[in-house]
Design a protein around this motif. Structure first.
Motif, PDB file in Angstrom:
ATOM      1  N   ALA A 192     -26.070  28.361  -6.981  1.00  0.00           N
ATOM      2  CA  ALA A 192     -25.855  27.099  -7.392  1.00  0.00           C
ATOM      3  C   ALA A 192     -27.041  26.347  -7.922  1.00  0.00           C
ATOM      4  O   ALA A 192     -27.918  26.673  -7.461  1.00  0.00           O
TER       5      ALA A 192
ATOM      6  N   LEU B  50     -22.420  25.640  -0.284  1.00  0.00           N
ATOM      7  CA  LEU B  50     -21.467  25.131  -1.008  1.00  0.00           C
ATOM      8  C   LEU B  50     -21.799  24.086  -2.028  1.00  0.00           C
ATOM      9  O   LEU B  50     -22.738  23.474  -2.077  1.00  0.00           O
ATOM     10  N   SER B  51     -21.107  24.281  -2.970  1.00  0.00           N
ATOM     11  CA  SER B  51     -21.121  23.438  -4.188  1.00  0.00           C
ATOM     12  C   SER B  51     -19.968  22.705  -4.936  1.00  0.00           C
ATOM     13  O   SER B  51     -18.941  22.838  -4.149  1.00  0.00           O
ATOM     14  N   ASP B  52     -20.370  21.655  -5.579  1.00  0.00           N
ATOM     15  CA  ASP B  52     -19.336  20.565  -6.244  1.00  0.00           C
ATOM     16  C   ASP B  52     -18.693  21.182  -7.153  1.00  0.00           C
ATOM     17  O   ASP B  52     -18.945  22.377  -7.692  1.00  0.00           O
ATOM     18  N   GLU B  53     -17.805  20.656  -8.065  1.00  0.00           N
ATOM     19  CA  GLU B  53     -16.999  21.001  -9.005  1.00  0.00           C
ATOM     20  C   GLU B  53     -18.067  21.229 -10.343  1.00  0.00           C
ATOM     21  O   GLU B  53     -17.784  21.820 -11.250  1.00  0.00           O
ATOM     22  N   ASN B  54     -19.203  20.648 -10.490  1.00  0.00           N
ATOM     23  CA  ASN B  54     -20.127  20.722 -11.446  1.00  0.00           C
ATOM     24  C   ASN B  54     -21.106  21.874 -11.058  1.00  0.00           C
ATOM     25  O   ASN B  54     -22.087  22.012 -11.948  1.00  0.00           O
TER      26      ASN B  54
ATOM     27  N   TRP C 265     -23.282  21.978  -8.349  1.00  0.00           N
ATOM     28  CA  TRP C 265     -24.396  21.493  -8.029  1.00  0.00           C
ATOM     29  C   TRP C 265     -24.128  21.569  -6.281  1.00  0.00           C
ATOM     30  O   TRP C 265     -23.024  21.408  -5.604  1.00  0.00           O
TER      31      TRP C 265
ATOM     32  N   LYS D 163     -23.747  21.012  -2.431  1.00  0.00           N
ATOM     33  CA  LYS D 163     -23.373  19.569  -1.897  1.00  0.00           C
ATOM     34  C   LYS D 163     -23.475  19.941  -0.270  1.00  0.00           C
ATOM     35  O   LYS D 163     -23.118  18.871   0.576  1.00  0.00           O
TER      36      LYS D 163
ATOM     37  N   THR E 249     -21.377  22.456   9.275  1.00  0.00           N
ATOM     38  CA  THR E 249     -21.649  22.234   7.664  1.00  0.00           C
ATOM     39  C   THR E 249     -22.777  21.304   7.837  1.00  0.00           C
ATOM     40  O   THR E 249     -22.636  20.256   8.371  1.00  0.00           O
TER      41      THR E 249
ATOM     42  N   GLU F  25     -24.646  18.571   5.168  1.00  0.00           N
ATOM     43  CA  GLU F  25     -24.440  18.079   3.848  1.00  0.00           C
ATOM     44  C   GLU F  25     -25.846  17.761   3.387  1.00  0.00           C
ATOM     45  O   GLU F  25     -26.854  17.401   3.951  1.00  0.00           O
TER      46      GLU F  25
ATOM     47  N   ASP G 278     -28.223  18.256  -0.844  1.00  0.00           N
ATOM     48  CA  ASP G 278     -28.250  18.333  -2.520  1.00  0.00           C
ATOM     49  C   ASP G 278     -29.099  19.255  -2.867  1.00  0.00           C
ATOM     50  O   ASP G 278     -29.297  19.753  -3.851  1.00  0.00           O
TER      51      ASP G 278
END
Length: 462
Positions: free
Chosen positions: A250, A344-348, A350, A352, A381, A383, A385
């Motif tokens: 990611a 874990l990554s977001d829809e783009n 990156w 998260k 989990t 959180e 970036d």
């Protein structure tokens, strides 16, 4: 009255202030403090501290000169054995080497050998002392690949013996791990590293940067076409390791190597620099060694909330006690007995967050440390970036894959004799992280020293 069982305390930058700047944390001794600390040394006849030093500095000898206030002679004694005293005084794990063997340390605190070495080296720099070039030249050429601690030490020792030495460095600035791996707040680049490299050059060593051996030139061509009589490989271990967990590719996942190189060598910590670096809010650094502490403390200074995620307990942390202490003082949080299982990554694409599992320590494994075992059902989990992986490094196979007759082991480390650095290819020697995998600056220097002796014996017999 001075308590001879306790070290003279060393001044440091305040934790709150230093967490927001890149200036050196440890401020070192002044002359009065250095002489007072030197007074604690009992000048053992059978000095164990020397046996604990991979480059065998005459420690009681230089400390005796500090006691007398003769710093120039103290520097000369150190320089007989070490090419990088201002570096070693700052980054060596003295507690497990020279100071770990100190007799004074049996009943009290050991002598602060590292802080005294640093004081003497800094004094020499401020007073313009330089090592002397060899009076007699041997008329033989040696190529040194890599300008990190192993390469600089090997080159310096060979130059003192009268050899014509050229160092080939792949990056645009010499220093190896000293410039790309260790942050400014532990090891100032201009005031300390660049000056130590100038001292090696003062011995007559030439340094050529931007030369990637294995690409623009090979070991065979150096020996056959350019007339080098021997070659020392001190190319380090720059290839990062990853965990192999889902989501590791990611955006926002870095190796500590890349993160630190951007900040240290390319000055990304300076807002005016052209090199970008992730502007993180919350960072997890996975790993527990000195490099993990360096990456975590760098991310903190760049404005992030930082967590060290390590699968064993604090007792097993491989980092130096001083580094862990400084990291905690600065506000870095330690999530121990915790292991990542997925990023874990977001829809783009990156980062998260990071899914982790709690661990407990079971029976000791082959390393003698208790093996971490997952606690079923304890997943949670975090959180985040940014995730920085600090799991060690291995040597880049570029040199070994382009050099016939050079044997490597299953980790792609070059096979070399520990006593003299000799490899399976005649005239080629190796040492440091390229042989052992990632280790300490001083062990790399010890290997460079042993190889210089080996090369001298080889070339003297020719």
């Amino acid at each position: 009255m001075m308590d001879v069982l306790k070290k003279v305390p060393v001044r440091e930058q305040d934790a709150k202030e230093r967490a927001a700047n890149f200036e050196e944390v440890c401020l070192g001794y002044d002359e009065a403090e250095a002489r007072q600390e030197a007074e604690r040394c009992i000048n053992c006849k059978n000095a164990q501290c020397v046996k604990g030093c991979p480059v065998a500095i005459n420690i009681p000898g230089f400390i005796e000169k500090v006691k007398e206030g003769d710093m120039a002679q103290a520097y000369r004694i150190i320089s007989e054995s070490s090419a990088l005293p201002a570096v070693c005084g700052r980054v060596c794990p003295q507690e497990s080497q020279c100071e770990g063997k100190c007799i004074r340390g049996i009943k009290g605190e050991p002598i602060a050998i590292g802080k005294l070495e640093r004081y003497v080296a800094d004094w020499a720099r401020e007073n313009g002392l330089k090592p002397q070039e060899a009076a007699e030249k041997k008329g033989k050429k040696v190529a040194v690949i890599g300008s990190g601690p192993a390469g600089l030490t090997c080159a310096g020792d060979l130059a003192k013996m009268g050899y014509e030495v050229t160092i080939f460095e792949a990056l645009h600035e010499p220093g190896g791990v000293l410039v790309y791996g260790i942050p400014e707040f532990r090891l100032p680049k201009q005031d300390v590293v660049a000056r130590e490299i100038e001292n090696v050059k003062a011995l007559g060593v030439r340094i050529e940067t931007n030369v990637v051996v294995g690409k623009s030139v090979t070991i065979d061509s150096l020996m056959e076409d350019e007339g080098f009589d021997a070659v020392f490989i001190g190319s380090g271990a720059g290839l990062p390791k990853f965990m192999g967990i889902p989501g590791e590719n990611a955006n926002g996942v870095f190796s500590a190597n890349e993160y630190l190189t951007r900040s240290n060598l390319m000055k990304a910590f300076d807002g005016d620099a052209e090199t970008p670096i992730m502007q993180s809010r919350k960072v997890a650094v996975v790993g527990g060694g000195n490099v993990a502490m360096d990456a975590a403390r760098t991310a903190l200074r760049l404005g992030a909330e930082v967590h060290i995620v390590y699968r064993r307990s604090e007792e097993e942390l491989p980092a130096r006690v001083e580094e862990v202490h400084h990291a905690k003082e600065e506000g870095i949080q330690f999530d121990l007995l915790t292991n990542p299982v997925e990023i874990l990554s977001d829809e783009n694409g990156w980062v998260k967050g990071m899914k982790c599992i709690r661990m407990e320590l079971g029976e000791p494994d082959a390393s003698g440390r208790r093996r971490p075992v997952e606690i079923p059902g304890s997943e949670f989990t975090m959180e985040l970036d940014t995730v920085i992986m600090s799991l060690g490094t291995s040597p880049n196979p570029l040199i070994s894959s382009t050099t016939e007759g050079l044997e490597t082991d299953k980790w792609k480390c070059i096979v070399a004799d520990e006593a003299d650095g000799r490899t399976t290819k005649e005239g080629v020697y190796a040492g440091g992280d390229a042989v052992t995998g990632a280790a300490t600056v001083i062990l790399a220097m010890g290997a460079g020293k042993a190889a210089a002796k080996g090369i001298d014996e080889y070339l003297s017999g020719k």
